[in-house]
Design an enzyme around this catalytic site. Structure first.
Site, PDB file in Angstrom:
ATOM      1  N   ASN A  21       0.813  -1.245  -0.082  1.00  0.00           N
ATOM      2  CA  ASN A  21      -0.102   0.012  -0.194  1.00  0.00           C
ATOM      3  C   ASN A  21       0.736   1.205   0.038  1.00  0.00           C
ATOM      4  O   ASN A  21       2.080   1.107   0.167  1.00  0.00           O
ATOM      5  CB  ASN A  21      -0.818  -0.128   1.340  1.00  0.00           C
ATOM      6  CG  ASN A  21      -2.442   0.479   0.904  1.00  0.00           C
ATOM      7  OD1 ASN A  21      -2.419   1.569   0.276  1.00  0.00           O
ATOM      8  ND2 ASN A  21      -3.407   0.070   1.473  1.00  0.00           N
ATOM      9  N   HIS A  81      23.154   0.154  11.991  1.00  0.00           N
ATOM     10  CA  HIS A  81      24.531   0.830  12.124  1.00  0.00           C
ATOM     11  C   HIS A  81      25.175   0.376  13.376  1.00  0.00           C
ATOM     12  O   HIS A  81      24.212  -0.014  14.281  1.00  0.00           O
ATOM     13  CB  HIS A  81      23.974   2.364  12.231  1.00  0.00           C
ATOM     14  CG  HIS A  81      23.327   2.838  10.917  1.00  0.00           C
ATOM     15  ND1 HIS A  81      23.916   3.274  10.069  1.00  0.00           N
ATOM     16  CD2 HIS A  81      21.907   2.836  10.390  1.00  0.00           C
ATOM     17  CE1 HIS A  81      23.290   3.548   8.763  1.00  0.00           C
ATOM     18  NE2 HIS A  81      22.130   3.429   9.283  1.00  0.00           N
ATOM     19  N   THR A 128      10.915  -6.649  16.451  1.00  0.00           N
ATOM     20  CA  THR A 128      12.581  -6.633  16.819  1.00  0.00           C
ATOM     21  C   THR A 128      13.086  -8.226  17.013  1.00  0.00           C
ATOM     22  O   THR A 128      14.116  -8.138  17.021  1.00  0.00           O
ATOM     23  CB  THR A 128      12.746  -6.234  18.006  1.00  0.00           C
ATOM     24  OG1 THR A 128      11.953  -6.616  19.034  1.00  0.00           O
ATOM     25  CG2 THR A 128      12.445  -4.472  17.902  1.00  0.00           C
ATOM     26  N   LYS A 129      12.069  -9.081  17.003  1.00  0.00           N
ATOM     27  CA  LYS A 129      12.546 -10.466  17.093  1.00  0.00           C
ATOM     28  C   LYS A 129      11.506 -11.423  16.221  1.00  0.00           C
ATOM     29  O   LYS A 129      10.498 -10.729  15.857  1.00  0.00           O
ATOM     30  CB  LYS A 129      12.513 -10.933  18.590  1.00  0.00           C
ATOM     31  CG  LYS A 129      13.412 -10.166  19.552  1.00  0.00           C
ATOM     32  CD  LYS A 129      13.467 -10.895  20.880  1.00  0.00           C
ATOM     33  CE  LYS A 129      14.122 -10.295  21.815  1.00  0.00           C
ATOM     34  NZ  LYS A 129      15.459  -9.668  21.455  1.00  0.00           N
TER      35      LYS A 129
END
Length: 177
Positions: free
Chosen positions: A76, A106, A156-157
């Site tokens: 979308n 980073h 994040t996991k």
């Protein structure tokens, strides 16, 4: 870069490849939604694939050629896929507006980060996954089959198959039967 090792993103070859992908994204974002054949031609060139996908404008990515998707792929408006490493989608994956999927990261060390070095970790997404609006997926994540990720969640996991996941960080709140 593809191996997950530190790399310099301003390398001449990588810069050339990113510019080419940004040109394709620019063309796609400037093409009328009614020009479906032209849009599909641009999408095929961007992803170096023959499979069809439906992508609403605006759309942005880094390279394009590191994005793989199955049948029934839909993106979308306002989505960004940073594909310094491979992003793989199964069949029937849907991205709501504003989804960001980023393989790039980073260093935590400020001196190393200031040098311009980056790393990238592949992201794998199973079949039948629906990303709600403004979901963010971080590097190195695997998402199982038949997963619904609620709007605004930050993944994040890894997320297991057959689940509804929400929050920051995204967590399983229920199973899907």
């Amino acid at each position: 870069m593809l191996a997950g090792e530190m790399y310099m993103p301003w390398d001449a070859e990588l810069t050339k490849d990113r510019i080419q992908a940004k040109e394709h994204c620019f063309q796609l974002n400037q093409t009328s939604p009614t020009q479906t054949i032209a849009r599909q031609d641009i999408i095929r060139a961007l992803f170096s694939m023959t499979d069809e996908a439906w992508i609403e404008s605006p759309f942005h990515c880094d390279y394009g050629y590191n994005i793989r998707f199955g049948k029934g792929f839909y993106i979308n408006h306002g989505c960004t896929l940073l594909d310094a490493a491979l992003i793989t989608f199964g069949d029937n994956c849907l991205l709501a507006p504003g989804v960001v999927i980023s393989t790039a990261g980073h260093p935590l060390d400020a001196t190393e980060r200031a040098s311009g070095l980056e790393f990238a970790k592949a992201i794998t997404i199973g079949n039948d996954v629906w990303f709600g609006a403004n979901v963010t997926v971080c590097p190195g994540v695997t998402i199982g089959n038949n997963v619904v990720i609620g709007a605004g969640s930050v993944v994040t996991k890894d997320l297991p198959s057959n689940t509804v996941c929400v929050g920051s960080p995204a967590k399983v709140i229920r199973e899907i039967e």
